[in-house]
Every structure is written in C-alpha cells, then in structure tokens.
Scaffold this active site. Structure first.
Site, mmCIF file in Angstrom:
data_model
loop_
_atom_site.group_PDB
_atom_site.id
_atom_site.type_symbol
_atom_site.label_atom_id
_atom_site.label_comp_id
_atom_site.label_asym_id
_atom_site.label_seq_id
_atom_site.Cartn_x
_atom_site.Cartn_y
_atom_site.Cartn_z
ATOM 1 N N SER A 144 0.839 -1.193 0.000
ATOM 2 C CA SER A 144 0.000 0.000 0.000
ATOM 3 C C SER A 144 0.882 1.255 0.000
ATOM 4 O O SER A 144 1.699 1.410 -0.906
ATOM 5 C CB SER A 144 -0.958 -0.049 1.200
ATOM 6 O OG SER A 144 -2.011 0.862 1.064
ATOM 7 N N HIS A 200 -7.889 -5.523 0.500
ATOM 8 C CA HIS A 200 -6.677 -4.708 0.509
ATOM 9 C C HIS A 200 -5.591 -5.319 1.393
ATOM 10 O O HIS A 200 -4.402 -5.178 1.112
ATOM 11 C CB HIS A 200 -7.015 -3.288 0.987
ATOM 12 C CG HIS A 200 -5.899 -2.320 0.817
ATOM 13 N ND1 HIS A 200 -5.381 -1.985 -0.418
ATOM 14 C CD2 HIS A 200 -5.172 -1.622 1.729
ATOM 15 C CE1 HIS A 200 -4.389 -1.110 -0.267
ATOM 16 N NE2 HIS A 200 -4.245 -0.885 1.024
#
Length: 262
Positions: free
Chosen positions: A97, A233
C-alpha cells in the site's frame, strides 16, 4: 558506504533475522498506519541466508514520541541514507500500500545517489506512481480517517481503534501517513534497472488488476510480473505464508539470474 551523518540506522530498521553474510537483504515497508512488526514472522518462510528487515517510520512502536513525517521526500531521504550502503543486487525492497510508493521513491533515491537500483522490487496493494489516485481523507478530520482505515479492513486496526486510549496513541501516525499519501501526486515514471513483481487481492476495490499491471513501466528491463491473491486490501495478512513463499521462489530465481556471489 556509511549512512549520512546524523542518521541512525537502528532507529529506522528492525531486523527480524540477522545474517552475518546475507546473500540478499529484504527490506520491507509497511502500509499507512502500519508498523515494521507486521514482517516479524516472515523469516519463517524464507531461506536462512536472507536477512529480513522492516522499516520503522517515526511516531510508532519504540519511536512513538518522535514527530511523525507527513511528506514523501522527508520520509524517503533518511531511509535512503540508511540503505545506500547496501544498494545493488543484494538489496530487495517490498512495500505494501503506502509502503509500495515509499519503496519506489527510496529506490529512485538510491539509483540517483549510487548508480545502483535495488536488485529486485516487490509492490503490493498500490497503483504505480503515474496512476496513483490521491485522496482527500486527511482533509476531512479524524472521523473520516478512522472510517477509511476500517473500510480498508486492516485486521490489526480493529482492536486498537476501538480502545480510546490506544486510538489516541496511534492517531498521529495515521494522520501523518494519510496526509503523506494524500499529497503524493501522479507523475511520469522514472524507470529502474530492476525486476518488479506486483501483488494485489482480488477484492481490493482501490487497486484494480489492470492498474496494477502498469507497474511494468517501472522496470526499465521489462522484467515484470504480477499475481492476484484471494482477499481485499489486506489479503497478505490472511495468509502471509503464501505470499512470502512466493517471494522466496522469485528471490531464488533472482539469485540464479543475477549470479550474486556468496
């Protein structure tokens, strides 16, 4: 080459497996609001001659009382100071990320300073620098930031954010990270002489697979591949062993191709 004066490597790096003469050094960059400790179990699934280190950003863990950094250049410059002594084929970067963007920016600085890019780069759960989509969450206050953290599904965040005392301890770092990534604007890619592998979860709404594939532009050599895992995610926290074993196989191939000397 030693780190720049005033930069203390022990502040920035948490070594989870120290190797006297490592064949490779794997340096891992956590997500927004994350900590180096997310990588502490990774040595279990990697060969014994790979050193594993997590990067500790200011404002968390034993750096809790230090001012947080909320601008990409200010964060990546001291990290590059620490890592430049290892630049070259033996250095491998992994980032998830926000950490993927930080890893890329550190790699750029290493190339600019030493002429050598990291030997391998792994990026996860993030779009490439020319396709990032900055968000304004950091401008909308703490409630919006906390809602976004929960929406992304970080399994380590739930307990912390539900405890008022713990929440106040971690909020400064989360605020800073969201501002950092919210002000990191898309721009043309500077390719690097390194192979790139990109990972994503198949339910990650903010990183579509077609966008992930554009990390190919970062590799000047054309050596790019990607893999999609089940999950959102934070797919890598659901089954870290699967991801790290995949890394291990790719690192073995890297060592064979690069013929890194023992």
């Amino acid at each position: 080459m030693s780190p720049s004066a005033g930069v203390n490597p022990s502040k920035w790096l948490r070594c989870y497996r120290k190797v006297a003469t490592p064949r490779l050094r794997l340096v891992c960059f956590p997500h927004a609001g994350g900590a180096a400790s997310m990588f502490r179990d990774w040595p279990r699934w990697l060969p014994d001659d790979i050193e594993v280190t997590g990067v500790c950003y200011p404002g968390r863990q034993d750096r809790l009382l230090e001012p947080c950094i909320d601008e990409m250049g200010a964060l990546t410059t001291p990290i590059a100071d620490v890592l430049q002594r290892w630049a070259g084929d033996r250095l491998v970067l992994f980032g998830h990320s926000m950490g993927a963007s930080v890893a890329y920016e550190v790699a750029l600085r290493l190339k600019q300073r030493t002429g050598s890019a990291p030997g391998r780069m792994f990026v996860s759960g993030q779009l490439p620098p020319h396709r990032v989509v900055p968000k304004s969450v950091h401008l909308r206050g703490d409630d919006a930031i906390l809602e976004e953290v929960r929406r992304l599904g970080d399994p380590d965040a739930g307990t912390v954010l539900d405890d008022p005392d713990l929440r106040e301890l971690v909020l400064p770092a989360i605020r800073a990270d969201f501002r950092l990534i919210g002000t990191y604007l898309p721009r043309p890619v500077t390719p690097l002489d390194t192979a790139v592998t990109a990972y994503v979860g198949d339910e990650d709404a903010q990183v579509p697979v077609e966008g992930l594939r554009e990390w190919a532009a970062v590799s000047a050599t054309g050596r790019f591949d990607h893999r999609v895992y089940p999950g959102g995610h934070f797919y890598l926290m659901d089954d870290p062993e699967a991801l790290v074993r995949d890394l291990a196989g790719r690192l073995a191939d890297h060592l064979t191709a690069a013929r890194v000397a023992d």
